[in-house]
Design a protein around this motif. Structure first.
Motif, PDB file in Angstrom:
ATOM      1  N   GLY A 103      -6.412  -4.140  -1.400  1.00 46.81           N
ATOM      2  CA  GLY A 103      -7.759  -4.320  -0.877  1.00 46.81           C
ATOM      3  C   GLY A 103      -8.222  -3.148  -0.043  1.00 46.81           C
ATOM      4  N   GLY A 104      -9.442  -3.244   0.445  1.00 49.69           N
ATOM      5  CA  GLY A 104     -10.048  -2.167   1.203  1.00 49.69           C
ATOM      6  C   GLY A 104      -9.300  -1.821   2.474  1.00 49.69           C
ATOM      7  N   VAL A 143      -8.869  -0.240 -11.961  1.00 48.93           N
ATOM      8  CA  VAL A 143     -10.148  -0.054 -11.289  1.00 48.93           C
ATOM      9  C   VAL A 143      -9.884   0.514  -9.898  1.00 48.93           C
ATOM     10  CG1 VAL A 143     -12.243  -1.156 -10.425  1.00 48.93           C
ATOM     11  CG2 VAL A 143     -11.194  -1.966 -12.555  1.00 48.93           C
ATOM     12  N   VAL A 144     -10.537   1.634  -9.576  1.00 51.16           N
ATOM     13  CA  VAL A 144     -10.337   2.321  -8.306  1.00 51.16           C
ATOM     14  C   VAL A 144     -11.670   2.422  -7.581  1.00 51.16           C
ATOM     15  CG1 VAL A 144      -9.522   4.419  -7.172  1.00 51.16           C
ATOM     16  CG2 VAL A 144      -8.445   3.655  -9.295  1.00 51.16           C
ATOM     17  N   GLY A 145     -11.728   1.946  -6.332  1.00 50.04           N
ATOM     18  CA  GLY A 145     -12.947   2.002  -5.552  1.00 50.04           C
ATOM     19  C   GLY A 145     -13.200   3.373  -4.968  1.00 50.04           C
ATOM     20  N   SER A 146     -14.319   3.525  -4.286  1.00 53.88           N
ATOM     21  CA  SER A 146     -14.704   4.814  -3.720  1.00 53.88           C
ATOM     22  C   SER A 146     -13.903   5.129  -2.470  1.00 53.88           C
ATOM     23  CB  SER A 146     -16.199   4.817  -3.386  1.00 53.88           C
ATOM     24  OG  SER A 146     -16.490   3.877  -2.376  1.00 53.88           O
ATOM     25  N   GLY A 147     -13.781   6.421  -2.183  1.00 50.27           N
ATOM     26  CA  GLY A 147     -13.107   6.857  -0.974  1.00 50.27           C
ATOM     27  C   GLY A 147     -11.603   6.742  -1.009  1.00 50.27           C
ATOM     28  N   VAL A 148     -11.017   6.550  -2.179  1.00 47.99           N
ATOM     29  CA  VAL A 148      -9.573   6.374  -2.309  1.00 47.99           C
ATOM     30  C   VAL A 148      -8.876   7.734  -2.320  1.00 47.99           C
ATOM     31  CG1 VAL A 148      -7.726   5.580  -3.854  1.00 47.99           C
ATOM     32  CG2 VAL A 148      -9.755   4.156  -3.474  1.00 47.99           C
ATOM     33  N   VAL A 149      -7.711   7.794  -1.638  1.00 44.66           N
ATOM     34  CA  VAL A 149      -6.876   8.991  -1.634  1.00 44.66           C
ATOM     35  C   VAL A 149      -5.505   8.609  -2.179  1.00 44.66           C
ATOM     36  CG1 VAL A 149      -5.815  10.800  -0.237  1.00 44.66           C
ATOM     37  CG2 VAL A 149      -8.095   9.956   0.341  1.00 44.66           C
ATOM     38  N   VAL A 150      -5.069   9.313  -3.226  1.00 44.72           N
ATOM     39  CA  VAL A 150      -3.789   9.040  -3.869  1.00 44.72           C
ATOM     40  C   VAL A 150      -2.948  10.300  -3.816  1.00 44.72           C
ATOM     41  CG1 VAL A 150      -2.617   8.321  -5.980  1.00 44.72           C
ATOM     42  CG2 VAL A 150      -4.839   7.334  -5.396  1.00 44.72           C
ATOM     43  N   GLY A 151      -1.761  10.216  -3.227  1.00 41.16           N
ATOM     44  CA  GLY A 151      -0.883  11.365  -3.112  1.00 41.16           C
ATOM     45  C   GLY A 151      -0.228  11.742  -4.421  1.00 41.16           C
ATOM     46  N   GLY A 152       0.488  12.851  -4.415  1.00 41.31           N
ATOM     47  CA  GLY A 152       1.142  13.341  -5.612  1.00 41.31           C
ATOM     48  C   GLY A 152       2.320  12.487  -6.037  1.00 41.31           C
ATOM     49  N   GLY A 153       2.578  12.489  -7.344  1.00 38.61           N
ATOM     50  CA  GLY A 153       3.731  11.787  -7.880  1.00 38.61           C
ATOM     51  C   GLY A 153       3.618  10.286  -7.903  1.00 38.61           C
ATOM     52  N   VAL A 154       2.417   9.747  -7.772  1.00 38.58           N
ATOM     53  CA  VAL A 154       2.212   8.297  -7.770  1.00 38.58           C
ATOM     54  C   VAL A 154       2.154   7.778  -9.209  1.00 38.58           C
ATOM     55  CG1 VAL A 154       0.602   6.439  -7.169  1.00 38.58           C
ATOM     56  CG2 VAL A 154       1.055   8.290  -5.543  1.00 38.58           C
ATOM     57  N   VAL A 155       2.772   6.623  -9.422  1.00 37.77           N
ATOM     58  CA  VAL A 155       2.717   5.946 -10.721  1.00 37.77           C
ATOM     59  C   VAL A 155       2.060   4.589 -10.523  1.00 37.77           C
ATOM     60  CG1 VAL A 155       4.042   5.002 -12.635  1.00 37.77           C
ATOM     61  CG2 VAL A 155       4.819   7.095 -11.502  1.00 37.77           C
ATOM     62  N   VAL A 214      -2.290  -7.046  -1.523  1.00 42.73           N
ATOM     63  CA  VAL A 214      -2.312  -6.526  -0.161  1.00 42.73           C
ATOM     64  C   VAL A 214      -3.765  -6.372   0.260  1.00 42.73           C
ATOM     65  CG1 VAL A 214      -1.598  -4.682   1.399  1.00 42.73           C
ATOM     66  CG2 VAL A 214      -0.163  -5.271  -0.563  1.00 42.73           C
ATOM     67  N   GLY A 215      -4.186  -7.056   1.325  1.00 36.23           N
ATOM     68  CA  GLY A 215      -5.576  -6.993   1.754  1.00 36.23           C
ATOM     69  C   GLY A 215      -5.697  -7.021   3.258  1.00 36.23           C
ATOM     70  N   GLY A 216      -6.847  -6.586   3.766  1.00 36.62           N
ATOM     71  CA  GLY A 216      -7.039  -6.540   5.205  1.00 36.62           C
ATOM     72  C   GLY A 216      -6.612  -5.202   5.771  1.00 36.62           C
ATOM     73  N   ASP A 217      -6.537  -5.136   7.085  1.00 42.00           N
ATOM     74  CA  ASP A 217      -6.155  -3.891   7.767  1.00 42.00           C
ATOM     75  C   ASP A 217      -4.638  -3.757   7.768  1.00 42.00           C
ATOM     76  OD1 ASP A 217      -8.809  -3.222   8.342  1.00 42.00           O
ATOM     77  OD2 ASP A 217      -8.805  -4.520  10.099  1.00 42.00           O
ATOM     78  N   VAL A 218      -4.082  -3.502   6.604  1.00 40.27           N
ATOM     79  CA  VAL A 218      -2.633  -3.444   6.428  1.00 40.27           C
ATOM     80  C   VAL A 218      -2.184  -1.987   6.382  1.00 40.27           C
ATOM     81  CG1 VAL A 218      -0.698  -4.000   4.901  1.00 40.27           C
ATOM     82  CG2 VAL A 218      -2.582  -5.630   5.197  1.00 40.27           C
ATOM     83  N   VAL A 219      -1.116  -1.682   7.136  1.00 42.36           N
ATOM     84  CA  VAL A 219      -0.495  -0.362   7.109  1.00 42.36           C
ATOM     85  C   VAL A 219       0.954  -0.544   6.692  1.00 42.36           C
ATOM     86  CG1 VAL A 219       0.150   1.691   8.414  1.00 42.36           C
ATOM     87  CG2 VAL A 219      -1.998   0.521   8.925  1.00 42.36           C
ATOM     88  N   VAL A 220       1.347   0.105   5.604  1.00 44.89           N
ATOM     89  CA  VAL A 220       2.709   0.037   5.092  1.00 44.89           C
ATOM     90  C   VAL A 220       3.351   1.399   5.273  1.00 44.89           C
ATOM     91  CG1 VAL A 220       4.170  -0.425   3.089  1.00 44.89           C
ATOM     92  CG2 VAL A 220       2.038  -1.714   3.405  1.00 44.89           C
ATOM     93  N   GLY A 221       4.469   1.463   5.989  1.00 42.07           N
ATOM     94  CA  GLY A 221       5.133   2.726   6.274  1.00 42.07           C
ATOM     95  C   GLY A 221       5.878   3.297   5.088  1.00 42.07           C
ATOM     96  N   ASP A 222       6.630   4.367   5.338  1.00 44.56           N
ATOM     97  CA  ASP A 222       7.390   5.039   4.291  1.00 44.56           C
ATOM     98  C   ASP A 222       8.623   4.225   3.902  1.00 44.56           C
ATOM     99  OD1 ASP A 222       5.600   7.139   4.544  1.00 44.56           O
ATOM    100  OD2 ASP A 222       6.873   8.269   5.910  1.00 44.56           O
ATOM    101  N   ASP A 223       9.095   4.462   2.649  1.00 41.95           N
ATOM    102  CA  ASP A 223      10.361   3.903   2.163  1.00 41.95           C
ATOM    103  C   ASP A 223      10.398   2.381   2.223  1.00 41.95           C
ATOM    104  OD1 ASP A 223      11.551   6.529   1.769  1.00 41.95           O
ATOM    105  OD2 ASP A 223      11.701   6.639   3.946  1.00 41.95           O
ATOM    106  N   VAL A 264      -7.604  -1.090  -6.989  1.00 45.32           N
ATOM    107  CA  VAL A 264      -7.478  -0.389  -5.719  1.00 45.32           C
ATOM    108  C   VAL A 264      -8.843  -0.386  -5.052  1.00 45.32           C
ATOM    109  CG1 VAL A 264      -6.824   1.757  -4.570  1.00 45.32           C
ATOM    110  CG2 VAL A 264      -5.636   1.055  -6.663  1.00 45.32           C
ATOM    111  N   GLY A 265      -8.955  -1.009  -3.879  1.00 44.27           N
ATOM    112  CA  GLY A 265     -10.238  -1.150  -3.210  1.00 44.27           C
ATOM    113  C   GLY A 265     -10.704   0.105  -2.520  1.00 44.27           C
ATOM    114  N   ARG A 266     -11.838  -0.004  -1.843  1.00 42.56           N
ATOM    115  CA  ARG A 266     -12.455   1.124  -1.165  1.00 42.56           C
ATOM    116  C   ARG A 266     -11.577   1.648  -0.036  1.00 42.56           C
ATOM    117  NH1 ARG A 266     -18.071   1.724  -1.362  1.00 42.56           N
ATOM    118  NH2 ARG A 266     -18.006   2.360   0.819  1.00 42.56           N
ATOM    119  N   ASP A 267     -11.583   2.991   0.114  1.00 41.14           N
ATOM    120  CA  ASP A 267     -10.968   3.669   1.260  1.00 41.14           C
ATOM    121  C   ASP A 267      -9.473   3.380   1.401  1.00 41.14           C
ATOM    122  OD1 ASP A 267     -13.472   4.774   2.011  1.00 41.14           O
ATOM    123  OD2 ASP A 267     -13.998   2.893   2.989  1.00 41.14           O
TER     124      ASP A 267
END
Length: 208
Positions: free
Chosen positions: A70-71, A32-44, A87-96, A51-54
């Protein structure tokens, strides 16, 4: 598949609202994918994922089965998210970054590049985890905690309160750290050490 305002059903995948998806994306069943979601290339994406909103997911990310994002969560590129992670809340996960199965991340959390979370970790509160940090299994990190630098945190550790850990620090298994603690620079904290209150400052040396 971007910009469409209506809902779609692709097999067992439900998309609600607008969605932007890069090339080479593979999505499992019952997702289930919410609105406003952006998914990059090569994602599995595995089965039974929500996947929540935005939410923004960078390129070449692997999302295991049973994961909940989460959103407003932002996930960088080349990230591995194990099964049953929340994962929920205003979470930012970096690369690698590697997030092992069963991890729970919530609150205003920032995870820098190159961080590894072991299984069963719980991270909440105003947390900043910098680059190249390794957090072992069944660790709890809560409160206004900052962990940066080449830090290794062993299994079954509890870190809470206004704690700052930085620079070539090793925290052994079963350690409890809480309350106005500053640990920095070539410090080794052995297993079973307890510091639950007061102010402690370790700049260099060994404790435990």
């Amino acid at each position: 598949m971007g910009g469409e305002p209506t809902s779609f059903l692709f097999g067992y995948v439900v998309v609600r609202g607008e969605l932007v998806v890069g090339g080479g994306v593979v999505v499992g069943g019952r997702v289930v994918v919410g609105s406003g979601v952006v998914v990059g290339g090569g994602v599995v994406v595995g089965d039974d994922v929500v996947v929540g909103r935005d939410v923004v997911v960078g390129g070449d990310v692997v999302v295991g089965g049973g994961v909940v994002l989460g959103g407003d969560v932002v996930v960088g590129g080349d990230v591995v998210v194990g099964g049953s992670v929340v994962v929920g809340g205003d979470v930012v996960v970096g690369d690698d970054v590697v997030v092992s199965g069963g991890v729970v991340v919530g609150g205003d959390v920032v995870v820098g590049g190159g961080v590894v979370f072991g299984g069963g970790v719980v991270v909440g509160g105003d947390i900043v985890v910098g680059g190249d940090v390794v957090v072992g299994g069944d660790v709890v990190v809560d409160g206004s905690v900052v962990v940066v630098g080449d830090v290794v945190v062993g299994g079954s550790v509890v870190v809470g309160g206004d704690v700052v850990v930085g620079g070539d620090v090793v925290v052994g298994g079963g350690v409890v750290v809480g309350g106005d603690v500053v640990v920095g620079g070539d410090v080794v904290i052995g297993g079973g050490v307890v510091n639950k209150s007061g102010t402690c400052q370790l700049r260099k040396g060994t404790c435990g």
